[in-house]
Design a protein around this motif. Structure first.
Motif, mmCIF file in Angstrom:
data_model
loop_
_atom_site.group_PDB
_atom_site.id
_atom_site.type_symbol
_atom_site.label_atom_id
_atom_site.label_comp_id
_atom_site.label_asym_id
_atom_site.label_seq_id
_atom_site.Cartn_x
_atom_site.Cartn_y
_atom_site.Cartn_z
ATOM 1 N N PRO A 84 -1.303 1.011 -10.253
ATOM 2 C CA PRO A 84 -0.339 1.267 -8.785
ATOM 3 C C PRO A 84 0.550 1.274 -8.749
ATOM 4 O O PRO A 84 1.421 1.738 -7.513
ATOM 5 C CB PRO A 84 -0.404 -0.606 -8.294
ATOM 6 C CG PRO A 84 -1.538 -1.645 -9.630
ATOM 7 C CD PRO A 84 -1.589 -0.573 -10.724
ATOM 8 N N LEU A 100 0.237 5.012 -7.151
ATOM 9 C CA LEU A 100 -0.448 5.642 -6.104
ATOM 10 C C LEU A 100 -0.099 6.927 -5.620
ATOM 11 O O LEU A 100 -1.787 7.388 -5.745
ATOM 12 C CB LEU A 100 -0.427 4.720 -5.958
ATOM 13 C CG LEU A 100 -1.520 3.129 -5.740
ATOM 14 C CD1 LEU A 100 -0.736 2.081 -4.833
ATOM 15 C CD2 LEU A 100 -2.964 3.928 -6.593
ATOM 16 N N ARG A 130 -5.517 1.146 -0.993
ATOM 17 C CA ARG A 130 -5.303 0.118 -2.161
ATOM 18 C C ARG A 130 -4.106 0.033 -2.054
ATOM 19 O O ARG A 130 -3.232 -1.549 -2.307
ATOM 20 C CB ARG A 130 -5.742 0.776 -3.292
ATOM 21 C CG ARG A 130 -7.177 0.942 -4.551
ATOM 22 C CD ARG A 130 -6.930 1.895 -5.656
ATOM 23 N NE ARG A 130 -5.990 1.074 -6.944
ATOM 24 C CZ ARG A 130 -5.271 1.876 -7.624
ATOM 25 N NH1 ARG A 130 -5.854 2.953 -8.361
ATOM 26 N NH2 ARG A 130 -5.257 0.514 -8.726
ATOM 27 N N LYS A 131 -3.064 0.571 -1.361
ATOM 28 C CA LYS A 131 -1.581 0.549 -1.100
ATOM 29 C C LYS A 131 -1.642 -0.708 0.029
ATOM 30 O O LYS A 131 -0.682 -1.515 -0.213
ATOM 31 C CB LYS A 131 -1.086 1.724 -0.900
ATOM 32 C CG LYS A 131 0.773 1.282 -0.610
ATOM 33 C CD LYS A 131 0.820 1.258 -1.893
ATOM 34 C CE LYS A 131 3.004 0.808 -1.652
ATOM 35 N NZ LYS A 131 3.190 0.617 -3.140
ATOM 36 N N LEU A 188 -2.419 -3.670 -1.529
ATOM 37 C CA LEU A 188 -1.332 -4.401 -2.728
ATOM 38 C C LEU A 188 0.174 -5.012 -1.902
ATOM 39 O O LEU A 188 0.175 -6.337 -2.024
ATOM 40 C CB LEU A 188 -1.062 -3.062 -3.317
ATOM 41 C CG LEU A 188 -0.079 -3.360 -4.402
ATOM 42 C CD1 LEU A 188 -0.480 -4.261 -5.503
ATOM 43 C CD2 LEU A 188 0.587 -1.509 -4.970
#
Length: 145
Positions: A54, A57, A113-114, A117
Motif C-alpha cells: 500500500p 501503490l 485499492r487506494k 485503503l
C-alpha cells in the motif's frame, strides 16, 4: 492465491523479469509472438498492481509500461544495435493498445485499492480510542471539614 507485498522497486523488477522471460519463451515457440506477448502482459500488469504494498501503490502504473518496453526486446526483431532499436520502436508503436490497456488496468486496480485503503482509515479515525469503564465506586475521599 499468494498475497505477496512487493516494494515499488520489487514490483518493477517482478514485472520486468516475468515479461522478459515470457518474451523469451514466446520468441522460441512462435514466429510472430507480439500479440501473445500483449495478451500475457495484461494479467502480469494486474498481478503487479495487486501485489504492490500500500505504501508504494503509485509505482505500479509507472513500472508496468517500462517493463513492457524492456520485455519486448527479445521479440522485437532486428539485428545489431540500430536494428534492435528500430524494432523496439516499431513494436511499441504497433502494439500501443496492449501497452495502454495494461497500464489502464494497473491504474484502475491501484485506484480501487487506494480508495478502499482511505475508506478503512476513515472508519478507524471516527471510532477513536475505547473508554474504560470502572466497575466499582471511585477512590474514597476524606470528608470535607
Amino acid at each position: 492465491m499468494p498475497n505477496p507485498r512487493l516494494t515499488g522497486l520489487g514490483s518493477g523488477l517482478f514485472c520486468t523479469g516475468v515479461l522478459f522471460l515470457l518474451a523469451c519463451l514466446l520468441g522460441l515457440m512462435f514466429d510472430d509472438a507480439l500479440v501473445a506477448y500483449g495478451v500475457l502482459f495484461l494479467p502480469v500488469a494486474t498481478f503487479t498492481a495487486l501485489w504492490v504494498r500500500p505504501a508504494d501503490l503509485v509505482t505500479a502504473p509507472i513500472s508496468v509500461p517500462i517493463a513492457f518496453a524492456a520485455g519486448v526486446l527479445p521479440i522485437s526483431g532486428g539485428t545489431g544495435f540500430g536494428g534492435r532499436l528500430m524494432g523496439l520502436v516499431t513494436s511499441l508503436a504497433l502494439h500501443a493498445g496492449w501497452l495502454y490497456g495494461g497500464t489502464l488496468i494497473a491504474g484502475l486496480v491501484v485506484g480501487v485499492r487506494k480508495i478502499r485503503l482511505m475508506a478503512e482509515r476513515r472508519g478507524q479515525v471516527g471510532q477513536g480510542p475505547a473508554r474504560k469503564e470502572t466497575a466499582g465506586p471511585g477512590p474514597k475521599r476524606a470528608p470535607a471539614v
